[in-house]
Design an enzyme around this catalytic site. Structure first.
Site, PDB file in Angstrom:
ATOM      1  N   TYR A 142     -34.582   0.295 -20.834  1.00  0.00           N
ATOM      2  CA  TYR A 142     -33.500  -0.124 -19.763  1.00  0.00           C
ATOM      3  C   TYR A 142     -32.335   0.133 -20.559  1.00  0.00           C
ATOM      4  O   TYR A 142     -31.877  -0.090 -21.881  1.00  0.00           O
ATOM      5  CB  TYR A 142     -33.903  -1.861 -19.818  1.00  0.00           C
ATOM      6  CG  TYR A 142     -32.828  -2.458 -18.984  1.00  0.00           C
ATOM      7  CD1 TYR A 142     -32.706  -2.324 -17.791  1.00  0.00           C
ATOM      8  CD2 TYR A 142     -31.950  -3.445 -19.665  1.00  0.00           C
ATOM      9  CE1 TYR A 142     -31.706  -2.957 -16.876  1.00  0.00           C
ATOM     10  CE2 TYR A 142     -31.066  -4.032 -18.747  1.00  0.00           C
ATOM     11  CZ  TYR A 142     -31.110  -4.023 -17.456  1.00  0.00           C
ATOM     12  OH  TYR A 142     -30.240  -4.510 -16.627  1.00  0.00           O
ATOM     13  N   ASP A 236     -28.706   4.248 -27.219  1.00  0.00           N
ATOM     14  CA  ASP A 236     -28.422   3.092 -26.688  1.00  0.00           C
ATOM     15  C   ASP A 236     -29.065   1.843 -27.590  1.00  0.00           C
ATOM     16  O   ASP A 236     -30.165   1.407 -27.861  1.00  0.00           O
ATOM     17  CB  ASP A 236     -29.020   2.716 -25.284  1.00  0.00           C
ATOM     18  CG  ASP A 236     -28.894   1.426 -24.914  1.00  0.00           C
ATOM     19  OD1 ASP A 236     -28.186   0.531 -25.407  1.00  0.00           O
ATOM     20  OD2 ASP A 236     -29.131   1.209 -23.659  1.00  0.00           O
ATOM     21  N   LYS A 264     -24.400  -7.143 -26.878  1.00  0.00           N
ATOM     22  CA  LYS A 264     -24.986  -8.054 -27.464  1.00  0.00           C
ATOM     23  C   LYS A 264     -24.138  -8.528 -28.927  1.00  0.00           C
ATOM     24  O   LYS A 264     -23.284  -9.022 -28.807  1.00  0.00           O
ATOM     25  CB  LYS A 264     -26.422  -7.868 -27.702  1.00  0.00           C
ATOM     26  CG  LYS A 264     -27.144  -7.478 -26.273  1.00  0.00           C
ATOM     27  CD  LYS A 264     -28.550  -7.669 -26.260  1.00  0.00           C
ATOM     28  CE  LYS A 264     -29.322  -7.203 -24.978  1.00  0.00           C
ATOM     29  NZ  LYS A 264     -29.800  -8.310 -24.151  1.00  0.00           N
TER      30      LYS A 264
HETATM   31  N1  PLP Z   1     -29.063  -1.504 -22.994  1.00  0.00           N
HETATM   32  C1  PLP Z   1     -30.012  -1.942 -23.531  1.00  0.00           C
HETATM   33  C2  PLP Z   1     -31.121  -1.535 -24.511  1.00  0.00           C
HETATM   34  C3  PLP Z   1     -30.115  -3.448 -23.105  1.00  0.00           C
HETATM   35  O1  PLP Z   1     -31.307  -4.146 -23.622  1.00  0.00           O
HETATM   36  C4  PLP Z   1     -29.324  -3.887 -22.138  1.00  0.00           C
HETATM   37  C5  PLP Z   1     -29.393  -5.409 -21.832  1.00  0.00           C
HETATM   38  O2  PLP Z   1     -30.354  -6.297 -22.106  1.00  0.00           O
HETATM   39  C6  PLP Z   1     -28.458  -3.108 -21.528  1.00  0.00           C
HETATM   40  C7  PLP Z   1     -28.251  -1.943 -22.131  1.00  0.00           C
HETATM   41  C8  PLP Z   1     -27.314  -3.938 -20.680  1.00  0.00           C
HETATM   42  O3  PLP Z   1     -26.494  -4.852 -21.268  1.00  0.00           O
HETATM   43  P1  PLP Z   1     -25.866  -5.848 -20.508  1.00  0.00           P
HETATM   44  O4  PLP Z   1     -26.860  -6.867 -20.035  1.00  0.00           O
HETATM   45  O5  PLP Z   1     -24.772  -6.649 -21.518  1.00  0.00           O
HETATM   46  O6  PLP Z   1     -25.346  -5.305 -19.323  1.00  0.00           O
END
Ligand code: PLP
Length: 428
Positions: A142, A236, A264
């Site tokens: 994700y 990511d 985060k």
């Molecule tokens: N990338 C990863 C690996 C994530 O786990 C998340 C959210 O859980 C995101 C991107 C998106 O981040 P946000 O919820 O701050 O938009």
């Protein structure tokens, strides 16, 4: 009606599904979601005054625990000084310099307000840098909810994709999707599309469909394909960044990404994301270069100061080593305690996070290996854990997070509670 059910009914009247982010609605576990009034350390307190040991930790940002005093002091100072200027300030500079000095592949960095913005912007940079149309992502990873990343594998040949959300439309087809842990599929996608792939984006520790650590060979193959084809490698690290260690998964794997996305932990629990990477790539970003990306609240001083307080506190107390050691000891203890169950469980852990599922013979590396009865088991386990005073992330697919506030004493109590919950949920 309970306080929670009553609040949820009111919330549903004014908000889709009663929540502002879907998993919070308890759809995977059933029942009305709990409404929490406050958090301190490893404890969440609901509106009725009941305490729970929290392993959701706001889905990852709170690496020091709820309301950590050092972070609170930094955030209060930011409030005293005024909380947004929409102008240059020294706080984002301090955080940027801290990160750039310590993460060698983050030669420059741009702050945004969420992980979604970070990945969306990094991929825009990748397309601009390579002048290529496609991005490759992996099934089960994700990367936030930008349209082009709300995709799943299509029914066609290697790499084909379909939207995983209504409203995404044609843009889904600019993203190719391949399975995790499949070297042949990787070869096939690159053979067919390699020259047109701008970037490969991956969670180097996939943690959004349970915890699915990948084999070394797979990581190496991804990196090799990227350098052979000219596609950029985008890590990511929104979950893993500054959680599994100061250098994230890139450091653990010894693989240097071209671009890296953070979220985060980097904001200490305030809305902060960032993308960083090679100097030449970040130089493409406006106003220096032609890639437009902006934000009214980007580099918000409260988040910048809370983020820096979080990272410096982790560094000063050797926090990443402690967190990893505690997670390892805690999960070993759970494994031992779960050994007597009639339906065995598997506990997977990496520094600072863990995931429990119905046992599988081989380690899970793809979502499709998750046992069919896992969701039903988790519903029982989740509610049993709640009854014993432990709040887990309310979904069988979400990983659990520890913080430094999860001291040995807290983890002792949590292990006892989760053992009792596992026994109660132990049915064929
Ligand atoms: N990338 C990863 C690996 C994530 O786990 C998340 C959210 O859980 C995101 C991107 C998106 O981040 P946000 O919820 O701050 O938009």
């Amino acid at each position: 009606m309970s306080t929670h059910a009553d609040l949820f009914a009111r919330a549903q009247a004014v908000t889709p599904g009663g929540v502002h982010s879907p998993v919070r609605a308890f759809g995977h576990v059933g029942g009305a979601p709990l409404f929490f009034a406050r958090g301190r350390g490893a404890t969440l307190t609901d509106v009725d005054g009941r305490d729970f040991i929290d392993f959701c930790m706001s889905f990852g940002p709170l690496v020091l625990g709820h309301a950590d005093p050092a972070v609170a002091t930094a955030a209060h100072a930011a409030l005293d000084d005024g909380w947004t200027f929409g102008a240059c300030e020294p706080y984002s500079l301090a955080l940027a310099e801290w990160i750039v000095a310590r993460v060698p592949w983050a030669e420059r960095i741009r702050f945004v307000s969420s992980g979604t913005e970070a990945t969306m912007s990094a991929l825009r940079v990748a397309r601009a840098a390579t002048n290529r149309p496609f991005v490759l992502k992996f099934e089960g990873c994700y990367h936030g909810h930008a349209d082009a990343l709300l995709v799943q594998a299509g029914s066609g040949l290697a790499g084909t994709s379909a939207a995983s959300s209504a409203g995404v439309g044609e843009v889904a087809h600019s993203t190719l999707v391949a399975p995790l842990d499949d070297l042949d599929a990787l070869d096939a996608v690159f053979e067919e599309h390699g020259a047109a792939i701008a970037a490969v984006v991956l969670e180097p520790l996939p943690a959004n469909y349970g915890l699915l650590p990948q084999r070394r060979e797979w990581h190496d193959a991804v990196a090799r394909h990227c350098s052979a084809s000219g596609a950029l490698l985008v890590f990511d690290e929104v979950i893993s960044g500054f959680r599994v260690g100061r250098g994230g998964m890139a450091e653990r794997l010894g693989i240097t990404p071209d671009l890296v996305c953070f979220g985060k932990v980097i904001g200490g629990g305030f809305p902060v994301g960032a993308y960083a990477g090679r100097r030449d790539l970040l130089s493409l970003v406006a106003p220096e270069g032609p890639v437009y990306q902006a934000g009214t609240l980007s580099a918000n001083p409260v988040g910048m100061r809370a983020g820096l307080a979080t990272l410096t506190s982790m560094e000063q107390q050797d926090g990443w080593r402690i967190l990893a050691a505690r997670t390892a000891a805690f999960t070993t203890r759970l494994r031992d305690a779960f050994a007597g169950l009639s339906q065995p469980l598997t506990v997977v852990n990496e520094a600072g996070l863990f995931w429990m599922h119905r046992h599988t013979q081989a380690p899970l590396r793809t979502p499709d290996g998750i046992p069919a009865d896992n969701a039903a088991w988790f519903r029982r386990f989740f509610h049993a854990a709640l009854n014993h005073g432990v709040y887990l992330p309310p979904s069988p697919y979400e990983v659990a997070f520890l913080s430094l506030a999860h001291t040995d004493d807290v983890l002792d109590r949590a292990a006892t509670a989760l053992t009792a919950a596992a026994q109660e949920a132990d049915q064929a």
